[in-house]
Design a protein around this motif. Structure first.
Motif, short mmCIF file in Angstrom:
data_model
loop_
_atom_site.label_atom_id
_atom_site.label_comp_id
_atom_site.label_asym_id
_atom_site.label_seq_id
_atom_site.Cartn_x
_atom_site.Cartn_y
_atom_site.Cartn_z
N ALA A 4 0.99 -0.88 -0.03
CA ALA A 4 -0.25 -0.02 -0.04
C ALA A 4 0.74 1.25 -0.22
O ALA A 4 0.73 1.97 -0.97
CB ALA A 4 -1.10 0.17 1.09
N GLU A 5 1.46 1.41 0.58
CA GLU A 5 2.54 2.37 0.96
C GLU A 5 3.05 2.58 -0.40
O GLU A 5 3.67 3.70 -1.14
CB GLU A 5 3.36 2.58 1.50
N ASN A 6 3.86 1.01 -1.48
CA ASN A 6 4.71 1.72 -2.71
C ASN A 6 3.81 2.53 -3.45
O ASN A 6 4.31 3.12 -4.40
CB ASN A 6 4.89 0.13 -2.94
N LEU A 7 2.47 2.26 -3.36
CA LEU A 7 1.48 2.41 -4.56
C LEU A 7 1.01 4.36 -3.87
O LEU A 7 1.05 4.78 -4.91
CB LEU A 7 0.43 1.50 -3.98
N ASN A 8 0.90 4.87 -2.92
CA ASN A 8 0.86 5.32 -2.30
C ASN A 8 1.61 6.58 -2.67
O ASN A 8 1.62 7.36 -3.32
CB ASN A 8 0.42 5.67 -1.07
N THR A 9 3.16 5.50 -2.79
CA THR A 9 4.76 7.04 -2.71
C THR A 9 4.56 6.79 -4.33
O THR A 9 4.91 8.21 -5.32
CB THR A 9 5.44 5.70 -2.60
N ALA A 10 4.28 5.59 -5.89
CA ALA A 10 3.88 6.11 -7.39
C ALA A 10 3.22 6.86 -7.50
O ALA A 10 3.06 8.25 -8.24
CB ALA A 10 3.97 4.57 -7.39
N LEU A 11 1.34 7.06 -6.87
CA LEU A 11 1.26 8.28 -7.21
C LEU A 11 1.14 9.61 -6.66
O LEU A 11 1.06 10.54 -7.64
CB LEU A 11 -0.03 8.08 -6.10
N HIS A 12 1.60 9.83 -5.84
CA HIS A 12 2.85 10.84 -5.52
C HIS A 12 3.95 11.49 -6.42
O HIS A 12 3.43 12.29 -6.59
CB HIS A 12 3.17 11.18 -4.07
N ALA A 13 4.67 10.37 -6.59
CA ALA A 13 5.40 10.76 -8.13
C ALA A 13 5.06 10.86 -9.14
O ALA A 13 5.91 11.93 -9.72
CB ALA A 13 6.63 9.84 -8.26
N LEU A 14 4.36 9.98 -9.46
CA LEU A 14 3.49 10.76 -10.95
C LEU A 14 2.51 11.97 -10.86
O LEU A 14 2.60 13.06 -11.79
CB LEU A 14 2.12 9.67 -10.54
#
Length: 321
Positions: A4-14
């Motif tokens: 979940a944290e990996n997905l959240n971090t990915a969305l922030h970066a995008l």
């Protein structure tokens, strides 16, 4: 880092790198941050581009398709993947068709995120794995989250396709650590496919999406210790179109959580048969959940959903006759 944290971090970066990217969905804005907290913090950092919507999956997906058609990019969160059935018309008849039906290719950069799967006691209408219903639609690509694929790389690949994509996220993975695999197995990732193996020629090859990978690995361990059967597992990030270099093997199994009949596994089996028929000892074997709705009660849910014991039993019986 957990999935979940990996997905959240990915969305922030995008969102930081793409000023034309929008996120839409029910309750995706802070302080709620989505039902599973995948969009946490996005609306605070990017006000105006994170849109909390009314309860209408059809409308949410239609707005995202309109943004994509006008040249922007959009990521939709369907609160529970079961409700993607309400967005099916937009995906089948508008978004996927818009890529090519206007005489020249139109980039449609949109991703529909669908939390799927059982194991949490959410009952028949909040626990399904509906992947098979989206297989075979021209212009629609299907992906599935796994603990072995970095979320940012997967999102960037989907947006780079410039066609609508559906990302299935098995809910039981959200709290699992990234890149974790128990001894004696090792995992390598190449060309979008994670391979979990012992590093020696296997007795069989298993193909499974990310949501059931940890169950398959548990079965691989028990098969090794109890039956001396060595297995390799292939976990593709992209489910469809399926284009995985499956190594020649005498026995191939496909494991998925959905129910039988017109499945992703059947599509994989068809392609593996065509490419490797001469080396196979028999047809590709499909392993799936029971032909049933998914109960809420934990003990009944375990009986219905495909699990470690079912994978172990099917592989043992197939290889040992």
């Amino acid at each position: 880092m957990r999935v979940a944290e990996n997905l959240n971090t990915a969305l922030h970066a995008l969102m930081e790198s793409r000023s034309d990217l929008y996120v839409l969905g029910e309750d995706v804005a802070d302080p709620y941050g989505g039902a599973f907290k995948i969009t946490k913090g996005l609306s605070t950092r990017f006000p105006g581009r994170v849109l909390t919507t009314p309860i209408s999956e059809n409308a949410i997906t239609g707005v995202a398709a309109g943004l994509a058609l006008s040249g922007d990019a959009a990521i939709v969160e369907i609160m529970f993947g079961d409700f993607a059935a309400l967005a099916f018309d937009q995906l089948l008849n508008f978004a996927s068709k818009s890529v090519s039906m206007y005489g020249s290719r139109v980039p449609m950069r949109m991703v529909v995120r669908c939390p799927v799967g059982g194991g949490r006691g959410y009952g028949p209408t909040h626990s399904q794995s509906p992947q098979k219903h989206f297989v075979g639609i021209p212009g629609l690509a299907l992906y599935e989250m796994s603990p072995f694929h970095d979320g940012l790389a997967v999102f960037e690949e989907m947006l780079a396709r410039e066609e609508p994509c559906v990302l299935f996220e098995d809910k039981v993975l959200y709290t699992r650590p990234m890149h974790e695999v128990a001894d004696p197995f090792t995992v390598t990732v190449a060309d979008g496919v994670a391979r979990v193996s012992l590093g020696e020629p296997p007795d069989c090859v298993i193909i499974a999406p990310g949501g059931v990978a940890h169950r398959v690995i548990a079965a691989m361990r028990s098969l090794l210790l109890e039956e001396e059967i060595a297995c390799d597992l292939l976990v593709p990030a992209r489910l469809y179109p399926f284009d995985v270099d499956v190594p020649p093997a005498r026995h191939v199994f496909v494991v998925e959580e959905g129910t039988a009949g017109g499945t992703w596994g059947a599509e994989v089996a068809h392609l593996v048969h065509a490419r490797h028929w001469n080396s196979l000892a028999g047809p590709v074997t499909l392993v799936h959940s029971a032909d049933s709705v998914i109960p809420t009660a934990a003990h009944l849910e375990r009986e219905v959903l495909v699990g470690e014991q079912a994978v172990h039993r099917v592989i043992r019986e197939t290889l040992r006759g």
